[in-house]
Structure formats: C-alpha cells, structure tokens
Design an enzyme around this catalytic site. Structure first.
Site, PDB file in Angstrom:
ATOM      1  N   SER A   6       0.839  -1.198   0.000  1.00  0.00           N
ATOM      2  CA  SER A   6       0.000   0.000   0.000  1.00  0.00           C
ATOM      3  C   SER A   6       0.872   1.246   0.000  1.00  0.00           C
ATOM      4  CB  SER A   6      -0.915   0.028   1.228  1.00  0.00           C
ATOM      5  OG  SER A   6      -0.154   0.161   2.422  1.00  0.00           O
ATOM      6  N   SER A  33      10.939   9.190   8.970  1.00  0.00           N
ATOM      7  CA  SER A  33       9.858  10.165   9.127  1.00  0.00           C
ATOM      8  C   SER A  33      10.415  11.460   9.705  1.00  0.00           C
ATOM      9  CB  SER A  33       8.792   9.608  10.076  1.00  0.00           C
ATOM     10  OG  SER A  33       7.902  10.617  10.509  1.00  0.00           O
ATOM     11  N   TYR A  87       6.627   5.805  17.473  1.00  0.00           N
ATOM     12  CA  TYR A  87       6.980   5.835  16.057  1.00  0.00           C
ATOM     13  C   TYR A  87       8.182   6.746  15.823  1.00  0.00           C
ATOM     14  CZ  TYR A  87       6.116   6.130  10.990  1.00  0.00           C
ATOM     15  OH  TYR A  87       6.226   6.080   9.618  1.00  0.00           O
ATOM     16  N   LYS A 130      12.122   5.960  14.590  1.00  0.00           N
ATOM     17  CA  LYS A 130      12.679   6.618  13.408  1.00  0.00           C
ATOM     18  C   LYS A 130      13.942   7.421  13.765  1.00  0.00           C
ATOM     19  CE  LYS A 130       9.587   5.171  10.473  1.00  0.00           C
ATOM     20  NZ  LYS A 130       9.938   4.270   9.339  1.00  0.00           N
ATOM     21  N   THR A 135      -1.150   8.868   2.694  1.00  0.00           N
ATOM     22  CA  THR A 135      -1.075   7.413   2.677  1.00  0.00           C
ATOM     23  C   THR A 135      -2.156   6.805   3.561  1.00  0.00           C
ATOM     24  OG1 THR A 135       0.392   7.223   4.586  1.00  0.00           O
ATOM     25  CG2 THR A 135       1.426   7.588   2.425  1.00  0.00           C
TER      26      THR A 135
END
Length: 317
Positions: free
Chosen positions: A51, A176, A202, A206, A237
């Site tokens: 995806s 990110s 997250y 990163k 996204t």
C-alpha cells in the site's frame, strides 16, 4: 536557490507539503532524474509494498527497469498490490514474497529464500512500518515500532550483504520527519518506563534509524554497501489516514501524493553515481539530523543504542 530550499526545509509546513516539492522541482538546482532504464536488469527489494509509499516506490523503480521484489506481511493484500502494479507498468516484473519484518525468525526464513533465488540485489528499500495504538510486542518480545523499523531491517540487511555486495549495494531506510521531535531513547529503547504514546513510539524508532546511520555506513562500507535514510515529507497514505486522522483532516489539501513522497527513495536507489552514504535525505538533498539541541546524542549514546540493537537483532559482531 539554496536559500529557498533551506527556508522551505525549516518551515516544515511548506517544505514537507506538496508545495515544497513543487517549488523545489522548478529550481535549476533540482538534481537530475535517474537515466531512463537506470535499473534495467537489476533486482530491487521493497518491504511494506502492499500500500501507499510501498506501491509508489515499486512503481517508480519498475519504470526505471527494475525487477521489483514486493515484500508483504499479508499475501492477499500483496496480490492486490501486484495486480495494480502490473496494470500500471505492464512491461515490468513483480515478484511477491511474504515476510513479517517485525518477526526476526520470519526475517531469517525470508532472507534465506530470497538469497538463494536472487544472487545480486541492487537495493533494499526498508519501507515496512507500523504505529500500533497500544504498546505491542513482536514475537521475540520487542516493542513493535522498534522491531519493524530498526531490528528487522538491520537483520535482513546483514543476512543479504553478500547479495547486496554482488549488486549495486544500496540500502534505503524510509524514515519520518517526526523523528526530529525525539531524542535517542538510550535508557528505554523498548518503551517500558513511561506511558506509551503511538506517535512518540513511532518517532523514537525513526530517530534510532537515523542515529544509527554513521555506525551502519562504517560497518557496511567494506562490503561496498551504502546506506541512506529518507523521509517522504507529508504524504497522503493509508497509514496517515488510519493512525493520524486528525492530522490528515487538517493537512489533507496540502499533502503530497504517494509518488511525490516516494520520489527521493526511488532516486537514491537508482541515480548514478551513488550519492554519498550515511546521511538523511529529503527531496534529493542531504538534510540535518537534528533541528533541536535537546535531541542531539553523543557518540557514547549512539554506541549504546547500537549495542542494544545488535544484541536484540542477534547480529554477528
């Protein structure tokens, strides 16, 4: 033009949005696209290819001639993505592989299988990602964002160094811009000592990706393998929609499309000659690792997190 680029980068909103991408592409200093057919006859591996940015990356690589190996956790979704890609680039070859990148045992199985089938790998794009709403552990008991963004990619790369050495030897970590908000979690890499927040977890993982770049560049240089990190800016996204619905609602009109978000990833994997490794890239240029003095790590702290990661991923010394 360099001043404009810097202003866009520091503004965040302008630089990370489709506005910044459009303005930078119009400047005379925008780096040239890879040559047509730059990846003809070459094999490139893309994780998280079912995806969003993964599909866009696979599409861009295929249009440059690559045989693209789509690595997915869910084969049903992977087949759907492969069908979409075949319709978009009918002349290309897309191979489908199953692997849960957060599961180190599954990474070992996958690496053995693809390593036996593909003797030379031009590039690996580590794009697989997750932002669990609650603290979740991998099968080996590691915090999930660290497992899927750091430990799995490290192990997969190490196990495929022979194949990368036989190819063009490029490794691209898709990171990110959120990592700018976090310091290296040296004392708590598994996120057990404070209240779990998905976006923080997250961003911490990163940050770890980016902070380890100098270590990995030194470690893999003797094998002829270069490593990069790239952040896509703010791209529209499915992951953003699902994990950050409020952010998506507010920024939706200025979000990049997935092809714009994947542009630098594809460029790093294909442009000739190799860009210098060991840095963080955005919109085809190296960017600072830090903007806030409070996030900067020392060499000792970097070595500490590397020791943790090496042990957790069970890497050879």
């Amino acid at each position: 033009m360099n001043l404009l680029d810097t202003v866009l980068d520091r503004s965040v909103v302008l630089g990370y949005s489709k506005i910044g991408y459009a303005l930078r592409r119009r400047t005379s200093s925008w780096p040239q696209d890879p040559a047509p057919g730059a990846l003809a006859g070459k094999d490139v591996v893309v994780t998280g290819a079912s995806s969003g940015l993964g599909i866009a990356t696979a599409d861009g690589l295929a249009r440059l001639g690559a045989r693209v190996h789509l690595v997915v956790r869910n084969l049903e979704k992977g087949e759907k993505a492969r069908g979409e890609l075949r319709r978009a680039v009918p002349s290309a070859t897309f191979e489908l592989w199953q692997c849960d990148v957060s599961d180190l045992d599954d990474v070992r199985r996958f690496a053995a299988e693809i390593g036996a089938a593909v003797p030379a790998i031009s590039a690996i794009v580590h794009n697989a990602g997750a932002m669990p709403p609650e603290r979740t552990e991998s099968r080996q008991g590691h915090e999930m964002t660290m497992a899927i963004h750091v430990l799995g990619p490290l192990l997969m790369t190490e196990l495929l160094l022979d194949q990368l050495s036989a190819g063009d030897g490029r490794v691209v970590m898709v990171t990110s811009g959120g990592m700018y908000t976090q310091s290296l979690p040296v004392s708590d890499p598994e996120y057990t000592q404070s209240s779990y927040k998905p976006a923080t977890a997250y961003a911490r993982s990163k940050r770890t990706q980016v902070s380890l770049l100098p270590v990995l560049a030194d470690r893999w240089r003797s094998r002829g393998v270069s490593v990069y990190a790239t952040h896509p800016g703010w791209a529209d996204t499915p992951g953003v929609v699902d994990s950050l619905p409020g952010f998506h609602k507010v920024t939706g009109p200025i979000l990049r499309d997935v092809a714009q978000g994947a542009d630098t990833t594809v460029w790093l994997a294909a442009v000739d000659p190799h860009p210098p490794g060991g840095g963080l890239w955005h919109d085809r240029r190296v960017r600072p690792d830090h903007y806030l003095p409070t996030t900067r790590e020392s060499d000792d702290e970097r070595q500490s997190i590397w020791s943790w990661a090496r042990q957790a991923a069970q890497l050879p010394r």
